[in-house]
Structures are given as structure tokens and as C-alpha cells.
Scaffold this active site. Structure first.
Site, PDB file in Angstrom:
ATOM      1  N   LEU A 146     -11.285  36.221 -32.280  1.00 49.39           N
ATOM      2  CA  LEU A 146      -9.857  36.728 -32.696  1.00 49.39           C
ATOM      3  C   LEU A 146      -8.646  36.157 -32.396  1.00 49.39           C
ATOM      4  O   LEU A 146      -7.831  35.793 -33.384  1.00 49.39           O
ATOM      5  CB  LEU A 146      -9.956  38.207 -32.057  1.00 49.39           C
ATOM      6  CG  LEU A 146      -8.840  39.078 -32.039  1.00 49.39           C
ATOM      7  CD1 LEU A 146      -8.764  39.615 -33.686  1.00 49.39           C
ATOM      8  CD2 LEU A 146      -8.827  40.363 -31.236  1.00 49.39           C
ATOM      9  N   SER A 161      -1.701  38.648 -27.583  1.00 44.71           N
ATOM     10  CA  SER A 161      -1.693  40.041 -27.328  1.00 44.71           C
ATOM     11  C   SER A 161      -1.497  40.793 -28.821  1.00 44.71           C
ATOM     12  O   SER A 161      -2.217  41.732 -28.730  1.00 44.71           O
ATOM     13  CB  SER A 161      -0.601  40.255 -26.346  1.00 44.71           C
ATOM     14  OG  SER A 161      -0.805  39.590 -25.174  1.00 44.71           O
ATOM     15  N   GLN A 197      -5.400  44.727  14.385  1.00 46.75           N
ATOM     16  CA  GLN A 197      -4.868  45.785  13.236  1.00 46.75           C
ATOM     17  C   GLN A 197      -4.376  45.329  12.327  1.00 46.75           C
ATOM     18  O   GLN A 197      -4.803  45.746  11.004  1.00 46.75           O
ATOM     19  CB  GLN A 197      -4.081  46.708  14.200  1.00 46.75           C
ATOM     20  CG  GLN A 197      -4.848  47.476  15.142  1.00 46.75           C
ATOM     21  CD  GLN A 197      -3.967  48.741  15.798  1.00 46.75           C
ATOM     22  OE1 GLN A 197      -2.861  48.691  15.681  1.00 46.75           O
ATOM     23  NE2 GLN A 197      -4.844  49.485  16.533  1.00 46.75           N
ATOM     24  N   GLU A 234      -9.330  39.556 -22.877  1.00 49.32           N
ATOM     25  CA  GLU A 234      -9.769  41.102 -23.377  1.00 49.32           C
ATOM     26  C   GLU A 234      -8.624  42.065 -23.108  1.00 49.32           C
ATOM     27  O   GLU A 234      -8.852  43.112 -23.078  1.00 49.32           O
ATOM     28  CB  GLU A 234     -10.982  41.573 -22.958  1.00 49.32           C
ATOM     29  CG  GLU A 234     -12.241  40.390 -23.081  1.00 49.32           C
ATOM     30  CD  GLU A 234     -13.566  40.793 -23.012  1.00 49.32           C
ATOM     31  OE1 GLU A 234     -13.911  42.177 -23.138  1.00 49.32           O
ATOM     32  OE2 GLU A 234     -14.545  40.082 -22.812  1.00 49.32           O
TER      33      GLU A 234
HETATM   34  C1  LIG Z   1     -10.684  31.546 -20.550  1.00 51.45           C
HETATM   35  C2  LIG Z   1     -10.346  32.427 -21.512  1.00 51.45           C
HETATM   36  C3  LIG Z   1     -11.289  32.881 -22.524  1.00 51.45           C
HETATM   37  C4  LIG Z   1     -10.887  33.553 -23.739  1.00 51.45           C
HETATM   38  N1  LIG Z   1     -11.953  34.104 -24.696  1.00 51.45           N
HETATM   39  C5  LIG Z   1     -11.609  34.620 -25.749  1.00 51.45           C
HETATM   40  C6  LIG Z   1     -12.719  34.887 -26.831  1.00 51.45           C
HETATM   41  O1  LIG Z   1     -13.758  34.778 -26.544  1.00 51.45           O
HETATM   42  N2  LIG Z   1     -12.324  35.431 -27.945  1.00 51.45           N
HETATM   43  C7  LIG Z   1     -10.975  35.668 -28.260  1.00 51.45           C
HETATM   44  O2  LIG Z   1     -10.458  35.810 -29.258  1.00 51.45           O
HETATM   45  N3  LIG Z   1      -9.984  35.235 -27.211  1.00 51.45           N
HETATM   46  C8  LIG Z   1     -10.234  34.898 -26.104  1.00 51.45           C
HETATM   47  N4  LIG Z   1      -9.360  34.596 -25.266  1.00 51.45           N
HETATM   48  C9  LIG Z   1      -8.035  34.769 -25.609  1.00 51.45           C
HETATM   49  C10 LIG Z   1      -7.365  36.034 -24.691  1.00 51.45           C
HETATM   50  O3  LIG Z   1      -7.966  37.123 -25.062  1.00 51.45           O
HETATM   51  C11 LIG Z   1      -5.753  35.633 -24.894  1.00 51.45           C
HETATM   52  O4  LIG Z   1      -5.361  34.747 -23.967  1.00 51.45           O
HETATM   53  C12 LIG Z   1      -5.066  37.130 -24.110  1.00 51.45           C
HETATM   54  O5  LIG Z   1      -5.187  38.165 -24.972  1.00 51.45           O
HETATM   55  C13 LIG Z   1      -3.568  36.782 -24.231  1.00 51.45           C
HETATM   56  O6  LIG Z   1      -3.163  36.175 -25.230  1.00 51.45           O
HETATM   57  P1  LIG Z   1      -2.081  34.944 -25.192  1.00 51.45           P
HETATM   58  O7  LIG Z   1      -2.859  34.018 -24.465  1.00 51.45           O
HETATM   59  O8  LIG Z   1      -1.699  34.736 -26.692  1.00 51.45           O
HETATM   60  O9  LIG Z   1      -0.597  35.350 -24.448  1.00 51.45           O
HETATM   61  P2  LIG Z   1       0.445  36.299 -24.976  1.00 51.45           P
HETATM   62  O10 LIG Z   1       0.301  37.189 -25.919  1.00 51.45           O
HETATM   63  O11 LIG Z   1       1.427  35.235 -25.665  1.00 51.45           O
HETATM   64  O12 LIG Z   1       1.155  36.807 -23.892  1.00 51.45           O
HETATM   65  C14 LIG Z   1       1.841  36.097 -22.882  1.00 51.45           C
HETATM   66  C15 LIG Z   1       2.544  37.101 -21.891  1.00 51.45           C
HETATM   67  O13 LIG Z   1       3.365  38.106 -22.640  1.00 51.45           O
HETATM   68  C16 LIG Z   1       2.870  39.504 -22.264  1.00 51.45           C
HETATM   69  N5  LIG Z   1       3.086  40.075 -23.393  1.00 51.45           N
HETATM   70  C17 LIG Z   1       2.636  39.920 -24.740  1.00 51.45           C
HETATM   71  N6  LIG Z   1       2.993  40.938 -25.492  1.00 51.45           N
HETATM   72  C18 LIG Z   1       3.758  41.878 -24.630  1.00 51.45           C
HETATM   73  C19 LIG Z   1       4.218  42.956 -24.712  1.00 51.45           C
HETATM   74  N7  LIG Z   1       4.350  43.733 -26.108  1.00 51.45           N
HETATM   75  N8  LIG Z   1       4.985  43.781 -23.923  1.00 51.45           N
HETATM   76  C20 LIG Z   1       4.691  43.247 -22.500  1.00 51.45           C
HETATM   77  N9  LIG Z   1       4.287  42.021 -22.403  1.00 51.45           N
HETATM   78  C21 LIG Z   1       3.856  41.569 -23.175  1.00 51.45           C
HETATM   79  C22 LIG Z   1       1.366  39.222 -21.827  1.00 51.45           C
HETATM   80  O14 LIG Z   1       1.034  40.229 -21.236  1.00 51.45           O
HETATM   81  C23 LIG Z   1       1.420  37.854 -21.033  1.00 51.45           C
HETATM   82  O15 LIG Z   1       1.821  38.377 -19.756  1.00 51.45           O
HETATM   83  C24 LIG Z   1      -9.586  33.816 -23.847  1.00 51.45           C
HETATM   84  C25 LIG Z   1      -8.734  33.245 -23.118  1.00 51.45           C
HETATM   85  C26 LIG Z   1      -9.003  32.542 -22.048  1.00 51.45           C
HETATM   86  C27 LIG Z   1      -7.835  32.051 -20.971  1.00 51.45           C
END
Ligand SMILES: Cc1cc2nc3c(=O)[nH]c(=O)nc-3n(C[C@H](O)[C@H](O)[C@H](O)COP(=O)(O)OP(=O)(O)OC[C@H]3O[C@@H](n4cnc5c(N)ncnc54)[C@H](O)[C@@H]3O)c2cc1C
Length: 384
Positions: free
Chosen positions: A124, A131, A280, A364
Site C-alpha cells: 500500500l 499515513s 522503591q 500499520e
Molecule cells: C519496517 C517497516 C515495515 C513496513 N511494512 C509495510 C508493508 O508491509 N506494507 C505497507 O504498505 N507499508 C509498510 N510500511 C509502511 C508504514 O505503514 C508507513 O511507514 C506508515 O504508515 C507511516 O507512513 P510514512 O512512513 O509515510 O510516514 P508519514 O505519513 O510521512 O508520517 C510522518 C509523521 O507525520 C505524522 N502524521 C502524518 N499525517 C498526520 C496527520 N494527519 N496528523 C498528525 N500527524 C500526522 C505521522 O504520524 C508521523 O509521525 C512499513 C514501514 C516500516 C518502517
């Protein structure tokens, strides 16, 4: 279908022994080599672990959510990379197909996913869409009896060993949001599909992620999950909902393991002439960890039970993912603190868990996204 009590107990006992006798002794080696030994993967196949959640009709065990979390409580007691081997087949790599696939698609792929003959991956996330998953740009263009997929996916777990990808792509080129997204079942050997090199990660060594690229990748029209275009985003969200309860359960198990390690160390390590467990301030860290892990276990069990009863648990699943993954981060931090300098040294294993659990708050759906889902559902319910 729910297992009878004896069969479930037998399954949990077998997994507990497997974790204690085979997996825990290999934790440091897996971290060092960044690889789970092939013999362990084979044993996981023989134990039926790849098919835990796949319906019995297709060769799996068809566990209910309540049963699945009990298994996650056992498997989660060791380094999360082991769970990751089976994690995609049990969760994000099969659930879209189970929930929304056609009978033909299920017959074709589920038995192989259940046996572990093939690994399923969930694709995805993209370089520009994490996100905000509804903004994906990977496209799927209809061309006669085929779809042609173009785009790239990022950080895809188990992609390097996957035989099947559930790929999310935009079938309506005029749409920009969720409604134009469809899901496809794309075999790894499809022409035009290629993989990036595995990423170097902070933790969870032994579990691999890499990019997946689609360059004029042609798949037959019947690779579309279900029979209608435009429902792929809903498929992805339903899949992630179930996965959230599972990750929460794994977080509980790791927390309980860390609490045990911290307690054992505190009772053995002496300073100022007595075990540090008698101070403690150390007791406060142990007690906070115990209370939070207990609360987390209860909420996971309750949410799983309600999901099995047919309730919509979208809010509660996000509460579980949010609370449990943040909780295990705090517990890991305290476990390092209780170990003092030893907590920072690799031989003790605590620092490895500290690195491993950091991911739970990110993938996720990040903690922030869980907060948004919870609040959005609260507001929606209040307006009804
Ligand atoms: C080891 C690993 C395994 C993974 N496996 C898979 C997989 O198998 N399949 C797959 O599809 N994906 C996978 N992912 C991707 C993962 O789901 C995404 O990294 C994750 O959803 C976050 O997206 P991003 O990295 O683009 O961060 P971004 O979306 O760029 O987010 C960066 C920061 O901004 C914050 N943010 C974003 N939007 C908002 C908002 N509206 N309000 C407040 N804060 C916000 C986020 O919480 C985060 O703190 C994997 C990632 C990793 C690191």
C-alpha cells in the site's frame, strides 16, 4: 470457526514450547545475521503457523480473533522478527483476499498461503503516500483482458520472499481519493515487477522490507480483488483494522517478557548492599509496567471478543494499537533503565527489544493516525 478448548490449549502449548526451546535461544543470532534460519521457517510451516487465520476450507486453522490474540501473546514473547515471518500470511498479506476476494481467487492462493508454500505481502505505502494512504499514485490501467500497473511501493514487509502481492492501485485516473483505488493480486514473477534492495533498519533484524516497482506490469483482469473496481481502499482499511488488534497483542507479549527480564535482573543485582528490587524507585518502574501491561492485555482480549461477536470495533482496535504500542515503548524504556549500564549492552538483550518495539508505533498506522481514527469515530457517533 472456534477451536474446541482442548485443541486450542494444545496449539498454545506447542507454540509456547517452540518459542522457549527453539526461538528464544536464537534471538541474538537472528539480530546479528539479520536473517531467520531456513530450518525455523520450515518448522513454522510444519506447525501450521502460516495458516492460523486462513479459513479451514482453504487449509488453515481459521482462528477467531480471540484465539489469534492468544497465539500472538505466545509468539510475541520472543524477538518480533520471528512473528514477522508468518505475520504477513496471517495478517495483511492474506486478509484482503479472505474478506473481499472471489471464490476462484481464494481457491487459487489461500491453500498455498496457509501452508507457507508462498508468502503474501501487502503493498500500500508509496514514497509519497504513507499515513495519507488514499493519495496513492500507483495506477492500474485496463487494457483488454488485462490491467497494466505502474508505480512504486515503499517499505514492503517480506517483499524479498513474497510469492504474491496484494497491490493497491488507482483504477480511476480522474480520482484523487479513496474511491478510485482497487486491490490486485499480483504474483511476484509477473513481468514488470521488480524489487529494491532490502533497507537497513533500526531493529527487528531478520525481518526484511524493500521497495516494489511496477513498470508496465501486466496482470490478468481477474487479478482484481473481488469483482468491482473502486473498493480497494475499503479492503485495505478492513485488513489493517484486524491487524491492529494483532500488533497490540504482540506488544503486550513483548512487554510481559521485558517486565520478567527487568524483575529478574532487579532481584539479582545488588547495590548499596541489597537487591535493587528493594528500592522503591525501582519498584515504581516495575509496578507501572505491570499495571500498564495488564490493562493492555485486558483491552486486547475484550476487543477481540467483541469483534468475534460481530461488533464494529474500529474505535477499539485503534485504541488497542495506540495504547499497547505506546505502552510497550514505555515498558522497554523502563527495562533498559532498571538494567542500568547492562541495559545498553547487547549481551543482555534488553536494548534489542528497545529497538524492536519502536516500529510498532509506526507501521500499520502511526500512533497519530490511531488518535485521529479514535477522535473521528467519537465525533461521528456523537452526531448520530
Ligand atoms: C519496517 C517497516 C515495515 C513496513 N511494512 C509495510 C508493508 O508491509 N506494507 C505497507 O504498505 N507499508 C509498510 N510500511 C509502511 C508504514 O505503514 C508507513 O511507514 C506508515 O504508515 C507511516 O507512513 P510514512 O512512513 O509515510 O510516514 P508519514 O505519513 O510521512 O508520517 C510522518 C509523521 O507525520 C505524522 N502524521 C502524518 N499525517 C498526520 C496527520 N494527519 N496528523 C498528525 N500527524 C500526522 C505521522 O504520524 C508521523 O509521525 C512499513 C514501514 C516500516 C518502517
Amino acid at each position: 470457526m472456534a477451536l474446541d478448548a482442548d485443541t486450542l490449549k494444545q496449539l498454545l502449548d506447542t507454540i509456547r514450547r517452540f518459542v522457549d526451546e527453539r526461538l528464544i535461544p536464537l534471538e541474538a543470532e537472528v539480530d546479528r545475521n539479520d536473517e531467520v534460519p531456513a530450518a525455523i521457517v520450515q518448522q513454522m510451516r510444519e506447525l501450521g503457523l502460516f495458516g492460523l487465520t486462513i479459513p479451514e476450507d482453504y487449509g488453515g486453522l481459521g482462528l477467531t480473533m480471540s484465539e489469534e490474540v492468544q497465539v500472538a501473546f505466545e509468539l510475541g514473547r520472543t524477538t518480533p522478527a520471528f512473528r514477522s515471518v508468518i505475520g504477513t500470511n496471517v495478517g495483511i498479506g492474506s486478509q484482503g483476499l479472505i474478506m473481499d476476494g472471489t471464490d476462484g481467487q481464494k481457491r487459487r492462493y489461500l491453500p498455498k498461503l496457509a501452508s507457507g508454500e508462498i508468502i503474501g505481502s501487502f503493498a500500500l505505502t508509496e514514497p509519497g503516500a504513507g499515513s495519507d494512504a488514499a493519495s496513492i499514485r500507483t495506477s492500474a490501467r485496463r487494457d483488454g483482458n488485462h490491467y497494466v500497473i505502474n508505480g512504486s511501493k515503499r517499505y514492503i514487509t517480506n517483499a524479498h520472499v513474497a510469492g504474491l502481492f496484494t497491490v493497491f492501485a488507482r483504477t480511476d485516473p480522474h480520482s484523487t481519493g479513496a474511491s478510485g483505488v482497487s486491490a490486485f493480486l499480483d504474483p511476484a514473477d509477473a513481468q514488470g515487477l521488480s524489487l529494491g534492495i532490502p533497507e537497513r533498519k533500526m531493529g527487528q533484524k531478520g525481518a526484511q522490507v524493500c521497495d516494489v516497482m511496477f513498470d508496465e506490469c501486466r496482470v490478468p483482469a481477474d487479478a482484481l480483488v473481488g469483482e468491482n473496481e473502486g473498493i480497494g481502499f475499503k479492503t485495505a482499511m478492513k485488513t489493517l483494522d484486524r491487524g491492529r488488534i494483532h500488533i497490540a497483542a504482540v506488544s503486550v507479549a513483548v512487554a510481559e517478557r521485558l517486565i520478567r527480564m527487568a524483575l529478574d535482573y532487579a532481584m539479582e543485582r545488588e547495590q548499596f548492599g541489597k537487591p535493587i528490587a528493594e528500592f522503591q524507585l525501582i519498584q515504581a518502574m516495575l509496578a507501572d509496567s505491570k499495571a500498564e501491561a495488564y490493562a493492555a492485555r485486558c483491552m486486547v482480549e475484550e476487543t477481540a471478543r467483541r469483534r468475534d461477536a460481530g461488533e464494529d470495533v474500529s474505535t477499539e482496535a485503534s485504541c488497542c494499537k495506540y495504547f499497547c504500542t505506546e505502552m510497550v515503548g514505555r515498558v522497554a524504556d523502563r527495562a533498559v533503565q532498571i538494567h542500568g549500564g547492562a541495559g545498553y549492552i547487547a549481551d543482555y538483550g534488553v536494548e534489542r527489544f528497545y529497538r524492536d518495539v519502536r516500529l510498532f508505533r509506526i507501521y500499520e498506522g502511526t500512533s497519530q493516525i490511531q488518535q485521529l481514527i479514535i477522535a473521528r469515530n467519537m465525533i461521528r457517533a456523537a452526531r448520530k
